[in-house]
Design a protein around this motif. Structure first.
Motif, PDB file in Angstrom:
ATOM      1  N   ASP A 174      14.143  -7.123  -8.118  1.00 27.72           N
ATOM      2  CA  ASP A 174      12.994  -8.013  -8.078  1.00 27.72           C
ATOM      3  C   ASP A 174      12.276  -7.950  -9.418  1.00 27.72           C
ATOM      4  OD1 ASP A 174      13.611  -8.297  -5.397  1.00 27.72           O
ATOM      5  OD2 ASP A 174      12.078  -6.907  -4.721  1.00 27.72           O
ATOM      6  N   GLY A 175      11.811  -9.080  -9.906  1.00 26.59           N
ATOM      7  CA  GLY A 175      10.991  -9.118 -11.111  1.00 26.59           C
ATOM      8  C   GLY A 175       9.601  -9.603 -10.727  1.00 26.59           C
ATOM      9  N   LEU A 176       8.593  -8.882 -11.135  1.00 25.53           N
ATOM     10  CA  LEU A 176       7.230  -9.207 -10.738  1.00 25.53           C
ATOM     11  C   LEU A 176       6.372  -9.529 -11.947  1.00 25.53           C
ATOM     12  CD1 LEU A 176       6.633  -6.323  -8.168  1.00 25.53           C
ATOM     13  CD2 LEU A 176       7.475  -8.625  -7.726  1.00 25.53           C
ATOM     14  N   GLY A 177       5.506 -10.518 -11.805  1.00 23.35           N
ATOM     15  CA  GLY A 177       4.544 -10.854 -12.852  1.00 23.35           C
ATOM     16  C   GLY A 177       3.284 -10.020 -12.692  1.00 23.35           C
ATOM     17  N   PRO A 178       2.438 -10.017 -13.689  1.00 29.70           N
ATOM     18  CA  PRO A 178       1.233  -9.180 -13.671  1.00 29.70           C
ATOM     19  C   PRO A 178       0.205  -9.608 -12.617  1.00 29.70           C
ATOM     20  CG  PRO A 178       1.271 -10.575 -15.623  1.00 29.70           C
ATOM     21  CD  PRO A 178       2.591 -10.751 -14.949  1.00 29.70           C
ATOM     22  N   ARG A 179       0.322 -10.810 -12.067  1.00 29.70           N
ATOM     23  CA  ARG A 179      -0.634 -11.269 -11.045  1.00 29.70           C
ATOM     24  C   ARG A 179      -0.273 -10.802  -9.643  1.00 29.70           C
ATOM     25  NH1 ARG A 179      -0.807 -17.125 -10.652  1.00 29.70           N
ATOM     26  NH2 ARG A 179      -2.433 -16.642  -9.178  1.00 29.70           N
ATOM     27  N   VAL A 180       0.907 -10.219  -9.462  1.00 26.60           N
ATOM     28  CA  VAL A 180       1.326  -9.781  -8.130  1.00 26.60           C
ATOM     29  C   VAL A 180       0.663  -8.444  -7.816  1.00 26.60           C
ATOM     30  CG1 VAL A 180       3.279  -9.138  -6.664  1.00 26.60           C
ATOM     31  CG2 VAL A 180       3.530 -10.981  -8.348  1.00 26.60           C
ATOM     32  N   LYS A 181      -0.163  -8.452  -6.772  1.00 22.12           N
ATOM     33  CA  LYS A 181      -0.882  -7.234  -6.386  1.00 22.12           C
ATOM     34  C   LYS A 181      -0.050  -6.386  -5.423  1.00 22.12           C
ATOM     35  CE  LYS A 181      -5.187  -5.670  -4.286  1.00 22.12           C
ATOM     36  NZ  LYS A 181      -6.395  -6.075  -3.594  1.00 22.12           N
ATOM     37  N   THR A 182       0.562  -7.007  -4.443  1.00 24.10           N
ATOM     38  CA  THR A 182       1.392  -6.260  -3.486  1.00 24.10           C
ATOM     39  C   THR A 182       2.761  -6.917  -3.371  1.00 24.10           C
ATOM     40  OG1 THR A 182       0.605  -7.575  -1.617  1.00 24.10           O
ATOM     41  CG2 THR A 182      -0.591  -5.535  -2.113  1.00 24.10           C
ATOM     42  N   TRP A 183       3.731  -6.096  -3.150  1.00 25.44           N
ATOM     43  CA  TRP A 183       5.100  -6.575  -2.992  1.00 25.44           C
ATOM     44  C   TRP A 183       5.834  -5.591  -2.113  1.00 25.44           C
ATOM     45  CZ3 TRP A 183       7.241 -11.003  -3.670  1.00 25.44           C
ATOM     46  CH2 TRP A 183       8.623 -11.130  -3.726  1.00 25.44           C
ATOM     47  N   ALA A 184       6.340  -6.030  -0.981  1.00 26.07           N
ATOM     48  CA  ALA A 184       6.990  -5.117  -0.044  1.00 26.07           C
ATOM     49  C   ALA A 184       8.247  -5.757   0.526  1.00 26.07           C
ATOM     50  CB  ALA A 184       6.019  -4.751   1.069  1.00 26.07           C
ATOM     51  N   PRO A 185       9.394  -5.657  -0.182  1.00 23.36           N
ATOM     52  CA  PRO A 185      10.635  -6.192   0.372  1.00 23.36           C
ATOM     53  C   PRO A 185      11.009  -5.457   1.658  1.00 23.36           C
ATOM     54  CG  PRO A 185      10.933  -5.444  -1.903  1.00 23.36           C
ATOM     55  CD  PRO A 185       9.580  -5.050  -1.485  1.00 23.36           C
ATOM     56  N   VAL A 186      11.639  -6.162   2.576  1.00 26.10           N
ATOM     57  CA  VAL A 186      12.108  -5.575   3.828  1.00 26.10           C
ATOM     58  C   VAL A 186      13.618  -5.758   3.884  1.00 26.10           C
ATOM     59  CG1 VAL A 186      12.002  -5.697   6.344  1.00 26.10           C
ATOM     60  CG2 VAL A 186       9.923  -6.054   4.985  1.00 26.10           C
ATOM     61  N   ASN A 187      14.330  -4.648   3.964  1.00 22.38           N
ATOM     62  CA  ASN A 187      15.798  -4.685   4.046  1.00 22.38           C
ATOM     63  C   ASN A 187      16.411  -5.545   2.947  1.00 22.38           C
ATOM     64  OD1 ASN A 187      15.588  -3.119   6.388  1.00 22.38           O
ATOM     65  ND2 ASN A 187      15.409  -4.939   7.658  1.00 22.38           N
ATOM     66  N   ASP A 188      15.955  -5.342   1.733  1.00 26.16           N
ATOM     67  CA  ASP A 188      16.442  -6.067   0.564  1.00 26.16           C
ATOM     68  C   ASP A 188      16.178  -7.570   0.613  1.00 26.16           C
ATOM     69  OD1 ASP A 188      17.305  -3.822  -0.741  1.00 26.16           O
ATOM     70  OD2 ASP A 188      19.339  -3.952   0.034  1.00 26.16           O
TER      71      ASP A 188
END
Length: 181
Positions: free
Chosen positions: A152-166
């Motif tokens: 996953d690639g995240l930008g600086p505006r992403v506060k939370t990120w929680a993948p589930v089972n890929d």
């Protein structure tokens, strides 16, 4: 384990010392290094006289061949992920007799699969699912090579990120109005 002598022995036992030719249909570019991995598999098979021509196909062609038939070879690549439900039967469905043109159909596996799908309670379903998966493994219908790496690639505006089972759970991502310093 990788055992070239054992592989050659099994080929001889099957009466295939001279090997055979086949087509290996793969969706290339779907994941990082897919092309290199599939070419390496073909090179490894060549060491036991299995001459596998790697034929790139589109994902839409894989779906069509899975549902309508028309495979040009004996091998193809597919992601056997359990998906967001983590249902162990999901990948086995790909090898069930239920397709209009199944490429593999084992009546014993199919009976267990059908029973597991409608099991009346969780312990029964778990037990039947384990039986299906064990038979699938013991029958060696598939060579399970490696898990697919997810990135996953995240930008600086992403506060939370929680993948589930890929799986990317876009609905759970929270963005801030401005990038944090």
């Amino acid at each position: 384990p990788y055992d070239l002598d054992k592989a050659r022995g099994l080929m001889a036992e099957a009466g295939l010392v001279d090997g055979f030719e086949t087509v290996f249909e793969v969706v290339t570019g779907a994941n990082s290094a897919t092309d290199a991995v599939m070419q390496q598999i073909a090179a490894d098979l060549a060491r036991i006289n299995v001459r596998a021509k790697v034929r790139p196909i589109l994902y839409s062609q894989v779906v069509a061949k899975m549902t309508q038939g028309g495979w040009d070879g004996h091998m193809f690549s597919v992601d056997f992920a359990t998906g967001p439900t983590m249902d162990g039967l999901r990948p086995i469905r790909l090898h069930s007799c239920g397709w209009s043109t199944p490429w593999y159909c084992d009546p014993i596996s199919e009976a267990l699969y059908q029973q597991a799908k409608i099991a009346p309670d969780q312990p029964t379903r778990v037990d039947l699912t384990r039986q299906v998966i064990k038979r699938y493994r013991d029958e060696a219908t598939t060579i399970l090579l490696f898990p697919i790496l997810g990135m996953d690639g995240l930008g600086p505006r992403v506060k939370t990120w929680a993948p589930v089972n890929d799986r990317l759970m876009f609905q759970d991502a929270v963005l801030v109005s401005e990038a944090a310093d």
